[in-house]
Design a protein around this motif. Structure first.
Motif, PDB file in Angstrom:
ATOM      1  N   VAL A 161       0.836  -1.205   0.000  1.00 27.13           N
ATOM      2  CA  VAL A 161       0.000   0.000   0.000  1.00 27.13           C
ATOM      3  C   VAL A 161       0.871   1.255   0.000  1.00 27.13           C
ATOM      4  O   VAL A 161       0.622   2.198  -0.750  1.00 27.13           O
ATOM      5  N   ILE A 162       1.916   1.254   0.829  1.00 28.70           N
ATOM      6  CA  ILE A 162       2.784   2.435   0.950  1.00 28.70           C
ATOM      7  C   ILE A 162       3.496   2.732  -0.372  1.00 28.70           C
ATOM      8  O   ILE A 162       3.498   3.866  -0.859  1.00 28.70           O
ATOM      9  N   SER A 184       2.675   1.762  -3.390  1.00 32.61           N
ATOM     10  CA  SER A 184       1.699   2.141  -4.419  1.00 32.61           C
ATOM     11  C   SER A 184       1.280   3.601  -4.270  1.00 32.61           C
ATOM     12  O   SER A 184       1.152   4.328  -5.267  1.00 32.61           O
ATOM     13  N   ARG A 185       1.094   4.048  -3.037  1.00 33.15           N
ATOM     14  CA  ARG A 185       0.719   5.446  -2.819  1.00 33.15           C
ATOM     15  C   ARG A 185       1.841   6.389  -3.236  1.00 33.15           C
ATOM     16  O   ARG A 185       1.609   7.403  -3.907  1.00 33.15           O
ATOM     17  N   VAL A 186       3.065   6.062  -2.842  1.00 29.82           N
ATOM     18  CA  VAL A 186       4.211   6.912  -3.162  1.00 29.82           C
ATOM     19  C   VAL A 186       4.425   7.005  -4.670  1.00 29.82           C
ATOM     20  O   VAL A 186       4.773   8.067  -5.206  1.00 29.82           O
ATOM     21  N   GLY A 230       2.141   6.651  -6.961  1.00 30.66           N
ATOM     22  CA  GLY A 230       0.945   7.103  -7.660  1.00 30.66           C
ATOM     23  C   GLY A 230       0.137   6.015  -8.323  1.00 30.66           C
ATOM     24  O   GLY A 230      -0.541   6.254  -9.332  1.00 30.66           O
ATOM     25  N   THR A 274      -2.712   2.670  -8.197  1.00 28.74           N
ATOM     26  CA  THR A 274      -3.967   2.296  -7.558  1.00 28.74           C
ATOM     27  C   THR A 274      -3.699   1.427  -6.330  1.00 28.74           C
ATOM     28  O   THR A 274      -2.771   0.629  -6.321  1.00 28.74           O
ATOM     29  N   ASP A 275      -4.502   1.602  -5.300  1.00 27.82           N
ATOM     30  CA  ASP A 275      -4.373   0.801  -4.086  1.00 27.82           C
ATOM     31  C   ASP A 275      -4.497  -0.684  -4.443  1.00 27.82           C
ATOM     32  O   ASP A 275      -5.499  -1.093  -5.050  1.00 27.82           O
ATOM     33  N   LYS A 330      -2.872   3.049 -13.520  1.00 27.79           N
ATOM     34  CA  LYS A 330      -2.737   4.322 -12.814  1.00 27.79           C
ATOM     35  C   LYS A 330      -3.877   5.233 -13.224  1.00 27.79           C
ATOM     36  O   LYS A 330      -4.194   5.411 -14.398  1.00 27.79           O
TER      37      LYS A 330
END
Length: 253
Positions: free
Chosen positions: A24-25, A27-29, A31, A33-34, A209
């Motif tokens: 999750v981390i 993927s967020r960094v 950009g 999708t969760d 994305k």
């Protein structure tokens, strides 16, 4: 500090480290999708790979492995003066694995723990870790099923430990970790038996994305939504304004 106090502190710290859900981390960094919103919904490297971003998947795999490896290595290398040995290291590794599966920072909804378990085994005994990874690699190479490889590696790990180094207190932690791995793959077992399991690297819909919807959103679309998206159907050849009742041209009188 006493040995029991240090053991408890090490176990708690390892659990907190394991609770960092790097799928999750990362993927967020980056950009993306969760990973909990597409594919298997599992926050792990294999599901991140379904997004099509190999760099994100590789980074997730490395970080998940390290969060199992580092706590165990710390105990193995630094714990001797406080009487913290292999059994304690295995317990610490189990705590890191439990953190990945039930992360306190992510509402206790985590991944299956394959990479973290590999890190734990490498920290306990590099030869055991490599042998177990070897089982995983061989199965993936011939079948392309990551889940099947994880299941067989999980079964092999305690057997390899007993055969190669003899049963010990650490073996119990390895058995518990392996049993949890198999349990976490129960849905995959059903898919494997039904022939519907996804293969390694298979891209999942909704993982791109900037995707505006998830597979669940499409599943909830009603008949009206489907009608809007579907092109108009043609029920036969077009007729001209002068066509008669049966498609012929009208006679001029």
């Amino acid at each position: 500090m006493t040995t029991p106090t240090l053991t408890i502190a090490a176990v708690v710290l390892a659990y907190l480290i394991g609770s960092l859900s790097f799928a999750v981390i990362v993927s967020r960094v980056m950009g993306l999708t969760d990973p909990r919103s597409y594919g298997s919904g599992n926050p792990g490297a294999t599901n991140v790979l379904r997004s099509g971003n190999k760099a994100a998947a590789a980074l997730t795999l490395l970080l998940d492995l390290l969060k199992g490896l580092i706590p165990v290595l710390a105990v193995m290398l630094l714990g001797e003066p406080w009487n913290l040995r292999e059994n304690t290291a295995a317990l610490v590794g189990l705590a890191a694995f439990a953190g990945h599966v039930w992360p306190v920072f992510f509402k206790f909804k985590g991944g299956k723990g394959v990479a973290t378990a590999a890190g734990v085994l490498l920290g306990l005994n590099w030869a055991l870790g490599l042998a177990t990874l070897g089982v995983w690699i061989v199965v993936v190479y011939f079948t392309r099923y990551s889940s099947l490889a994880a299941l067989l590696a999980a079964v092999a790990a305690p057997a390899l430990h007993i055969v190669g180094w003899g049963a010990s207190g650490a073996t119990l932690s390895i058995v518990v970790m392996s049993a949890l791995l198999v349990w976490r793959h129960s849905a995959n077992i059903g898919k494997l038996l039904a022939g519907t399991e996804s293969k390694l690297g298979q891209k999942a819909g909704g993982a791109a994305k900037g995707a505006s919807s998830s597979p669940s959103a499409h599943a909830e679309a009603g008949p009206t939504d489907v009608a809007r998206q579907a092109p108009p159907r043609r029920h036969g050849p077009a007729t001209s304004p002068n066509a008669g009742p049966k498609g012929g041209r009208r006679r001029r009188h």
